[in-house]
Structure formats: structure tokens, C-alpha cells
Scaffold this active site. Structure first.
Site, PDB file in Angstrom:
ATOM      1  N   ASP A  36     -24.816   5.184  18.906  1.00 53.95           N
ATOM      2  CA  ASP A  36     -25.352   6.566  18.759  1.00 53.95           C
ATOM      3  C   ASP A  36     -26.871   6.586  19.109  1.00 53.95           C
ATOM      4  O   ASP A  36     -27.246   7.796  19.304  1.00 53.95           O
ATOM      5  CB  ASP A  36     -25.094   7.206  17.519  1.00 53.95           C
ATOM      6  CG  ASP A  36     -25.762   6.181  16.228  1.00 53.95           C
ATOM      7  OD1 ASP A  36     -26.153   5.165  16.514  1.00 53.95           O
ATOM      8  OD2 ASP A  36     -25.413   6.734  15.011  1.00 53.95           O
ATOM      9  N   ARG A  37     -27.593   5.474  19.153  1.00 54.91           N
ATOM     10  CA  ARG A  37     -28.818   5.513  19.498  1.00 54.91           C
ATOM     11  C   ARG A  37     -28.993   5.309  20.792  1.00 54.91           C
ATOM     12  O   ARG A  37     -28.127   4.457  21.618  1.00 54.91           O
ATOM     13  CB  ARG A  37     -29.763   4.609  19.012  1.00 54.91           C
ATOM     14  CG  ARG A  37     -30.055   4.759  17.330  1.00 54.91           C
ATOM     15  CD  ARG A  37     -30.747   3.713  16.864  1.00 54.91           C
ATOM     16  NE  ARG A  37     -30.869   4.035  15.160  1.00 54.91           N
ATOM     17  CZ  ARG A  37     -31.807   3.781  14.446  1.00 54.91           C
ATOM     18  NH1 ARG A  37     -32.912   3.063  15.134  1.00 54.91           N
ATOM     19  NH2 ARG A  37     -31.774   4.131  13.157  1.00 54.91           N
ATOM     20  N   ASP A  87     -27.467   1.237  20.862  1.00 54.59           N
ATOM     21  CA  ASP A  87     -27.325   0.358  19.678  1.00 54.59           C
ATOM     22  C   ASP A  87     -26.124   0.062  19.062  1.00 54.59           C
ATOM     23  O   ASP A  87     -24.820  -0.025  19.648  1.00 54.59           O
ATOM     24  CB  ASP A  87     -28.191   1.008  18.566  1.00 54.59           C
ATOM     25  CG  ASP A  87     -27.402   2.177  17.953  1.00 54.59           C
ATOM     26  OD1 ASP A  87     -26.459   2.701  18.669  1.00 54.59           O
ATOM     27  OD2 ASP A  87     -27.446   2.381  16.674  1.00 54.59           O
ATOM     28  N   SER A 136     -25.067   0.322  11.834  1.00 57.26           N
ATOM     29  CA  SER A 136     -25.925   0.776  13.012  1.00 57.26           C
ATOM     30  C   SER A 136     -26.811  -0.271  13.936  1.00 57.26           C
ATOM     31  O   SER A 136     -26.310  -1.314  14.361  1.00 57.26           O
ATOM     32  CB  SER A 136     -26.970   1.902  12.687  1.00 57.26           C
ATOM     33  OG  SER A 136     -27.579   2.472  13.793  1.00 57.26           O
ATOM     34  N   HIS A 137     -28.197  -0.108  13.863  1.00 57.67           N
ATOM     35  CA  HIS A 137     -28.929  -1.064  14.673  1.00 57.67           C
ATOM     36  C   HIS A 137     -29.249  -2.421  13.953  1.00 57.67           C
ATOM     37  O   HIS A 137     -29.860  -2.950  14.273  1.00 57.67           O
ATOM     38  CB  HIS A 137     -30.365  -0.457  14.860  1.00 57.67           C
ATOM     39  CG  HIS A 137     -30.864   0.147  13.870  1.00 57.67           C
ATOM     40  ND1 HIS A 137     -30.433   1.558  13.179  1.00 57.67           N
ATOM     41  CD2 HIS A 137     -31.979   0.126  13.061  1.00 57.67           C
ATOM     42  CE1 HIS A 137     -31.189   1.658  11.987  1.00 57.67           C
ATOM     43  NE2 HIS A 137     -32.172   0.838  12.134  1.00 57.67           N
ATOM     44  N   LYS A 169     -25.641  11.779  16.674  1.00 60.32           N
ATOM     45  CA  LYS A 169     -26.091  11.409  17.855  1.00 60.32           C
ATOM     46  C   LYS A 169     -25.581  10.810  18.623  1.00 60.32           C
ATOM     47  O   LYS A 169     -24.389   9.855  18.261  1.00 60.32           O
ATOM     48  CB  LYS A 169     -27.312  10.940  17.393  1.00 60.32           C
ATOM     49  CG  LYS A 169     -27.497   9.551  16.795  1.00 60.32           C
ATOM     50  CD  LYS A 169     -28.938   9.344  16.093  1.00 60.32           C
ATOM     51  CE  LYS A 169     -29.070   7.749  15.517  1.00 60.32           C
ATOM     52  NZ  LYS A 169     -28.720   7.963  13.940  1.00 60.32           N
ATOM     53  N   ASP A 174     -23.739   0.820  17.074  1.00 64.79           N
ATOM     54  CA  ASP A 174     -22.537   1.800  16.828  1.00 64.79           C
ATOM     55  C   ASP A 174     -22.784   2.848  18.009  1.00 64.79           C
ATOM     56  O   ASP A 174     -21.846   3.975  18.078  1.00 64.79           O
ATOM     57  CB  ASP A 174     -22.535   2.415  15.501  1.00 64.79           C
ATOM     58  CG  ASP A 174     -23.783   3.190  15.270  1.00 64.79           C
ATOM     59  OD1 ASP A 174     -24.832   3.070  15.557  1.00 64.79           O
ATOM     60  OD2 ASP A 174     -23.625   4.184  14.218  1.00 64.79           O
TER      61      ASP A 174
HETATM   62  C1  G16 Z   1     -29.857   6.566  10.917  1.00 58.98           C
HETATM   63  C2  G16 Z   1     -29.697   8.311  10.632  1.00 58.98           C
HETATM   64  C3  G16 Z   1     -30.834   8.930  11.557  1.00 58.98           C
HETATM   65  C4  G16 Z   1     -32.287   8.248  11.056  1.00 58.98           C
HETATM   66  C5  G16 Z   1     -32.115   6.758  11.269  1.00 58.98           C
HETATM   67  C6  G16 Z   1     -33.360   6.122  10.616  1.00 58.98           C
HETATM   68  O1  G16 Z   1     -29.735   6.421  12.162  1.00 58.98           O
HETATM   69  O2  G16 Z   1     -28.619   8.726  11.282  1.00 58.98           O
HETATM   70  O3  G16 Z   1     -30.811  10.215  11.392  1.00 58.98           O
HETATM   71  O4  G16 Z   1     -33.439   8.958  11.963  1.00 58.98           O
HETATM   72  O5  G16 Z   1     -31.143   6.272  10.491  1.00 58.98           O
HETATM   73  O6  G16 Z   1     -33.422   6.202   9.370  1.00 58.98           O
HETATM   74  P1  G16 Z   1     -34.477   5.575   8.675  1.00 58.98           P
HETATM   75  O7  G16 Z   1     -36.016   6.055   9.001  1.00 58.98           O
HETATM   76  O8  G16 Z   1     -34.516   6.372   6.876  1.00 58.98           O
HETATM   77  O9  G16 Z   1     -34.443   4.011   8.435  1.00 58.98           O
HETATM   78  P2  G16 Z   1     -28.817   5.155  12.405  1.00 58.98           P
HETATM   79  O10 G16 Z   1     -28.825   5.127  13.824  1.00 58.98           O
HETATM   80  O11 G16 Z   1     -29.135   3.899  11.592  1.00 58.98           O
HETATM   81  O12 G16 Z   1     -27.209   5.727  11.999  1.00 58.98           O
END
Ligand code: G16
Length: 543
Positions: A281-282, A277, A113-114, A376, A279
């Protein structure tokens, strides 16, 4: 060729977090590390014979290698067909879209992800089930249990085909179809939004900057914004995915997308700014001199849902993660629809979406989406805003201010303390939990505690229960302090402190959120012994 059965031993710590297994690239590069986890996935999903799998990732370092290994393992497990994005690329929302559209058995997304990429960065892997969404927790726990007792994995010794050439080839009996990573997704977006109105908006001279952050969103943004919608070339910047995201942190928030914020707050800024971000999705939505918080974005999308053709009939309900502000709840009340509060993690929205109980979902962590897929969706959120801007003819800041004038403003901020010693972070959470029973009714700095608990969620569809999902301290005026530990980091622990205060008074809507929230931040620091336990004077990141 031959299906090999390779002896292996378990690796510690292969428990998926908030969103799959995320670790340093160097950990994934250990011989057998990826293979063990993939074997555990295939052992958990059940009979793979004759099934179709979708596979792709965000293009970060190790993505291609991992896709090649997974293809050879899928062949060894009897899959009939794997649809893989050209160049091993598929954004997370695009993968969800393809799984649903092609009625696949499931999908594997390769992304952290990010989190930063490159050889020193992070890598990740996540299994999505047949509805296109992340596997639910009981499933990810079963994968974890399988990693603990693994003794062998199965893999074909045939090389994976060229992933850059569209078309069909084979490994063993399994068909490998290299698909266009953007095609299905672009078609879905064109169904949901008023592309003619957005095209007319761009044709009228409307200006935009989309920062793809050198991540996987680039190809999608180029195809949709500059291709289908006629935005001028150059609207999309940093649009070529790089294995290390150009050395940056591909997280669309005001800190990590600072260049976009600087541009949008400078004289002569474009009309609209957005970023996605790693991937894709953000998303972050920015107007001239105004960054929209993700919680407000969800509330505004909900309040205006019917401007977009895909949502003309209205929404069934909203779901937000617990730490997300309660701004969407106010909209849900006005619309007469339910608003569900779920634990952090998109996987908790899946049942509500499948049951038709909600249409829109969102999280404070820059995630927004709807029932069109089960992830998302960064580009979806950007397109919704473009559709709203086109339909209303108003700029972003006017839309946000009018929303606050109608519903009040839920002033909101998140303070992250990153790479904290794990035992200190666990100690802080235990210390908070130990005080919960006595907090209700206590008065501090002008606030009175109405509720203090460690969030427990019972899924209204399957009655599954998730416990210990974050400490909530809710005041009688609706203000909230929330503490939880991140489930996506790869270094020590990250403490997340979420602060929210409701301001109905228009005259107070322009005060700096950090000033409005200072009293709550002080209470949070005192109750948690933050400084004493972590040695940190200030958060690492404030968004
Ligand atoms: C993932 C989850 C999200 C979550 C985020 C942050 O996002 O899919 O639902 O809100 O992590 O999680 P944490 O607060 O536990 O770091 P992504 O975009 O990282 O896949």
C-alpha cells in the site's frame, strides 16, 4: 464436525494502533492470542450469519497459519462464504478492491506493513469494513474493549482447505473460495489508467526498475508491468514474496530501498524507479537522480489528475494527514477544491471518500491513493506516474521542477527516533504540550510562532472527534514543526519529528533539505529537550 467453544483469558495490550494490531510474531504465536483478537472482531462486527468475508495477507511468516485459524473461526461464527487469496495472499489494496467489488461484509488483512517479517519479525491483523477501508476508531476501540473481557472463543475443529488450489470447498456450512489474488485488482487498474499509452511508452524503449522488496507487490507488479503493459522481463526485481522479505525492512523509502536509490542516482540509471512495501500500500517514486517526496507526489498527482482516464472529470478535493507537507494545499487552492487535514491513519479518509468530498488522499509516510478503493495503493501511485510520464513525455525530474517553479517548494523531512524508552517519549510529548499555550508570538532563530497546538480533528461527516493527534508548531511563514509518536512500532516508542519550510525562490530549490531545515530542527530539539530526554544525539532514520 464440531464447533468448539474454547475457554480463554484476556491478553493485555490488544489495542489496535494506527493500522490494526501489530506485535512481534512470538506474541501472536502464544496459544489463544490470535484467536482472542479474532473473536473480539467477530463479536464487534455484529451478526455474521450468512455474510461474506474477504481474507488474505502479505505472505509474511505466520500468514498462512493465521489464515487457517481465521477460516475455522469464521465458520464457527456463521459466515456463509470467505473469499481468500490463493496462497493466503492479498495485498492490502487488493483486499479493499475485492471487498468493494464483491460487496462483502468486510475483510481481514494480515500484515505488519513495512515492519520486518520472519520468526523474529512482526505480524499484524486489521479489520476492514464494508466500504473496503480500515475500521474507524470507534470500531477498533470496541474490538479492544471486547478483548478485555473475553472468556471464550469459537472455532471449528475441521481443518482448513488447501489454499494453493483455486476453487470452492467447505468448512462446516461455510464456503471457502480460493480466488486469484491479482485478477480483480488488475482489472480495476486497467479502468483507471491509459494502459495503451503506457504500453507505447515501454515499447519506445522507456526503462524502469520496480523493487518489490520481496514483498506482496511482486505478483501484482509482474502481472501489470511486465504482463499487461509489456515492460521487459527483469523490470520487476525482488518480485517473489518471501516470509522474511529476504531479511530486509520492506519499507519503500530512501534508507530501506537504498539499492534502488543507488541505481537511480548512478550513471545510466533507468528512466523511472519505484518500490512498494510489505503489503503494497506504500510507494516510493524515483526519477533519475531524484527521489520524489510523498507529499510532493500527492501534490503533483493532484495537479495532473486529469491525464488519467479515471480522473478526467477532475477531482472533488484532496485530503492529507496533518504531518504531510502543505504542498497539496497549494494545488487545491489553484484548482478551487477543498484540502482536508486529517490525523495520521488512512482510516480518517474513509468518511470523506464515501461522502464524495475528496478524490485523492495522501500521507507523508509514502502513502497515496484515491476514491477507487479505501486503502492507500502502492501500484496505483506507480501507474499514475507512468501515465503522467507517458502523457507528458517529460522525465520525472522535469515534472517535479516545473511543479516547484509553479507552486514553490515545500522542503520537507521526517526524522525518526526509533525504540526510544516509552516513558521518555511520553515525557517529551507532555513537556511539549505543557509549553503550547505560551508559544504563539514567540520568536526563535528568525521564525515567529503563529500557532501551537495538539492537533484535534472533527470529522466533517460524522462529527466524531480525535484528540491528541500530534503537536504542531506553525510559523508565520507557513513553516512547521510537528511531533508525534508512531502508532505502528512494536518496540518501545518511535518519536517522529516532521519539518517543513516553504521556498518560493527557484534559486533555492536545489539546496539540501537538511540544510534548509536545520534552523527548524534546532528549535524542535530545544523545545522538546530531545537529547536530554532520549539520550539520542541523532535520529535513527532521516527521510
Ligand atoms: C499506517 C497507516 C498510515 C500511517 C502509517 C504511519 O500505514 O495506515 O495511515 O501514516 O501507518 O503511522 P505511524 O506514523 O503511526 O507509524 P501502514 O503502511 O503501516 O499500514
Amino acid at each position: 464436525m464440531t464447533i468448539l467453544t474454547v475457554a480463554t483469558t484476556p491478553f493485555a495490550g490488544q489495542r489496535p494502533g494506527t493500522s490494526g494490531l501489530r506485535k512481534k510474531v512470538s506474541q501472536f504465536q502464544q496459544p489463544g492470542y490470535l484467536e482472542n483478537f479474532v473473536q473480539a472482531i467477530f463479536a464487534t462486527v455484529g451478526d455474521c450469519q450468512g455474510q461474506t468475508l474477504v481474507l488474505g495477507g502479505d505472505g509474511r511468516y505466520f500468514n498462512r497459519t493465521a489464515v487457517q485459524v481465521i477460516l475455522r473461526m469464521a465458520a464457527a461464527h456463521g459466515f456463509a462464504r470467505v473469499l481468500v487469496g490463493r496462497g493466503a495472499i492479498l495485498s492490502t489494496p487488493a483486499l479493499s478492491c475485492v471487498v468493494r467489488k464483491r460487496a462483502a461484509f468486510g475483510g481481514i488483512v494480515l500484515s505488519a506493513s513495512h515492519n520486518p517479517g520472519g520468526p523474529q519479525g512482526d505480524f499484524g491483523i486489521k479489520y476492514n469494513v464494508g466500504n473496503g477501508g480500515p475500521a474507524p476508531e470507534k470500531f477498533t476501540e470496541a474490538i479492544y474493549l471486547a478483548t478485555l473481557s473475553i472468556a471464550a472463543y469459537r472455532i471449528s475443529d475441521e481443518p482448513a482447505p488447501d489454499l494453493d488450489q483455486p476453487g470452492v470447498s467447505h468448512i462446516e456450512q461455510m464456503q471457502v473460495e480460493v480466488i486469484d489474488p491479482v485478477g480483480d485488482y488488475c482489472a480495476l487498474m486497467a479502468d483507471l489508467f491509459d494502459f495503451a499509452a503506457i504500453r507505447a511508452l515501454f515499447a519506445s524503449g522507456f526503462t524502469m526498475r520496480f523493487d518489490a522488496m520481496h514483498a506482496v507487490g511482486g505478483p501484482y507488479a509482474h502481472a501489470i508491468l511486465e504482463g499487461m503493459l509489456g515492460a521487459p522481463a527483469g523490470t520487476v526485481v525482488n518480485g517473489t514474496p518471501l516470509e522474511d522479505f529476504g531479511g530486509h525492512h520492506p519499507d519503500p523509502n530512501p534508507v530501506n530501498a537504498a539499492a534502488l536509490i543507488e541505481l537511480m542516482f548512478a550513471p545510466g540509471a533507468p528512466d523511472f524507479g519505484a518500490a512498494c512495501d510489505g503489503d503494497c500500500d506504500r510507494n516510493m517514486i524515483v526519477g533519475r537522480a531524484m527521489a520524489v517526496t510523498p507529499s510532493d507526489s500527492l501534490a503533483i498527482i493532484a495537479a495532473n489528475a486529469t491525464v488519467a482516464p479515471g480522473y478526467r472529470a477532475g477531482i472533488a478535493g484532496i485530503a492529507r494527514s496533518m504531518p504531510t507537507s502543505t504542498a497539496p494545499d497549494r494545488v487545491a487552492r489553484a484548482l478551487g477544491v477543498p484540502c482536508f487535514e486529517t490525523p495520521t491513519g488512512w482510516k480518517y479518509f474513509g468518511n470523506l471518500l464515501d461522502a464524495g468530498m475528496v478524490t485523492l488522499c495522501g500521507e507523508e509516510s509514502y502513502g497515496t491513493g484515491s476514491n477507487h478503493i479505501r486503502e492507500k495503493d502502492g501500484i496505483w501511485a506507480v501507474l499514475f506516474w507512468l501515465n503522467l510520464l507517458a502523457a507528458s513525455g517529460k522525465p520525472v525530474d522535469a515534472i517535479v521542477r516545473e511543479h516547484w517553479a509553479r507552486f514553490g517548494r515545500n522542503v520537507y523531512s521526517r526524522h525518526d527516533y526509533e525504540a526510544v524508552d516509552s516513558s521518555a517519549a511520553e515525557g517529551l510529548m507532555a513537556h511539549l504540550r505543557g509549553q503550547l499555550d505560551g508559544l504563539t508570538g514567540q520568536q526563535q532563530r528568525g521564525f515567529t510562532v503563529a500557532l501551537a497546538d495538539d492537533f484535534v480533528y472533527t470529522d466533517p461527516v460524522d462529527q466524531s472527534v480525535a484528540t491528541k493527534q500530534g503537536v504542531r508548531i506553525v510559523m508565520t511563514d507557513g513553516s512547521r514543526i510537528v511531533f508525534r509518536l508512531s502508532g505502528t512500532g512494536t518496540e518501545g516508542a518511535t518519536i517522529r519529528l516532521y519539518l517543513e519550510k516553504y521556498e518560493a525562490d527557484l534559486a533555492r530549490h536545489d539546496i539540501d533539505p537538511q540544510v534548509v531545515l536545520a534552523g527548524l530542527a534546532a528549535i524542535a530539539a530545544e523545545l522538546s529537550q530531545l537529547k536530554e530526554r532520549t539520550g539520542r544525539e541523532h535520529p535513527t532514520i532521516v527521510t
